[in-house]
Motif scaffolding. Structure first.
Motif, mmCIF file in Angstrom:
data_model
loop_
_atom_site.group_PDB
_atom_site.id
_atom_site.type_symbol
_atom_site.label_atom_id
_atom_site.label_comp_id
_atom_site.label_asym_id
_atom_site.label_seq_id
_atom_site.Cartn_x
_atom_site.Cartn_y
_atom_site.Cartn_z
ATOM 1 N N ILE A 16 38.770 41.716 51.556
ATOM 2 C CA ILE A 16 40.005 41.053 51.984
ATOM 3 C C ILE A 16 40.470 41.702 53.278
ATOM 4 O O ILE A 16 40.482 42.924 53.405
ATOM 5 C CB ILE A 16 41.093 41.148 50.890
ATOM 6 N N ASN A 47 46.876 39.118 49.704
ATOM 7 C CA ASN A 47 46.753 39.888 48.458
ATOM 8 C C ASN A 47 47.583 39.305 47.320
ATOM 9 O O ASN A 47 47.353 39.619 46.156
ATOM 10 C CB ASN A 47 47.140 41.349 48.693
ATOM 11 N N ASP A 48 48.558 38.458 47.640
ATOM 12 C CA ASP A 48 49.341 37.787 46.601
ATOM 13 C C ASP A 48 48.522 36.693 45.926
ATOM 14 O O ASP A 48 48.892 36.221 44.852
ATOM 15 C CB ASP A 48 50.603 37.159 47.198
ATOM 16 N N LYS A 51 42.135 38.868 44.919
ATOM 17 C CA LYS A 51 41.779 40.281 44.781
ATOM 18 C C LYS A 51 40.265 40.385 44.881
ATOM 19 O O LYS A 51 39.546 39.445 44.561
ATOM 20 C CB LYS A 51 42.226 40.824 43.424
ATOM 21 N N VAL A 52 39.776 41.528 45.314
ATOM 22 C CA VAL A 52 38.335 41.757 45.363
ATOM 23 C C VAL A 52 37.795 41.643 43.937
ATOM 24 O O VAL A 52 38.351 42.199 42.996
ATOM 25 C CB VAL A 52 38.014 43.152 45.959
ATOM 26 N N ASP A 54 37.489 38.632 42.376
ATOM 27 C CA ASP A 54 37.850 37.311 41.850
ATOM 28 C C ASP A 54 36.713 36.326 42.075
ATOM 29 O O ASP A 54 36.060 36.332 43.121
ATOM 30 C CB ASP A 54 39.101 36.766 42.559
#
Length: 163
Positions: A16, A47-48, A51-52, A54
């Protein structure tokens, strides 16, 4: 299965950044989901939403010659297409109103061929270019000198010493 524009794939978020997320696709290639392609609404912080690690469904929106793959999460979601908006029919029973509230259909009411000429005595005579330019320069110089006077008074004038 080759990666083609328009195909939908499952991928895993591997990284991200502040401008998007990198997604690993099935054949080991990696594509980028730009932050503008994450959700339908405005995304301030990616980030909302992601996430790494997903697993996401993405749609391939472009493949560059150098191998870069552009992906979209929001276009991968199947939504019923909104019908094309049609132009509203005009209402002949109600007159159009212009921005002044007059119901004259948006023009002055004079015939089109004489719109540039005016027989009204309350309007100023037509100015030529030179007089318009001279008036503009005078107004501009007046405003500039007023601005200079105002800023110099706040700084203490020309000869003020700093110390």
């Amino acid at each position: 299965m080759s990666i083609e524009v328009g195909s939908k794939l499952q991928g895993k978020v591997t990284g991200i950044t502040n401008f998007g997320a990198f997604v690993e696709l099935p054949e080991g290639s990696t594509g980028l989901v730009h932050i503008s392609e994450v959700a339908d609404n405005y995304v301030k912080d990616i980030n909302d939403h992601l996430k790494v690690g997903d697993v996401v469904e993405v749609k391939v929106i472009n493949v560059e010659k150098d191998g870069k793959i552009g992906l979209s999460i929001k276009k991968a979601v199947d939504r019923p297409e909104r019908p094309e908006r049609t132009e509203r029919p005009s209402r002949p029973d109600r007159p159009m109103r212009n921005d002044r509230g007059d119901s004259r259909g948006g023009h002055s009411g004079r015939p089109r061929h004489s719109q540039g000429r005016s027989n009204d005595n309350h309007r100023a005579p037509k100015e030529n270019f030179e007089s318009k330019m001279a008036r503009f320069l005078k107004d501009s110089e007046d405003r500039l000198s007023s601005l200079k006077r105002h800023t110099e008074s706040k700084r203490g004038g020309r000869g003020a010493r700093r110390g």
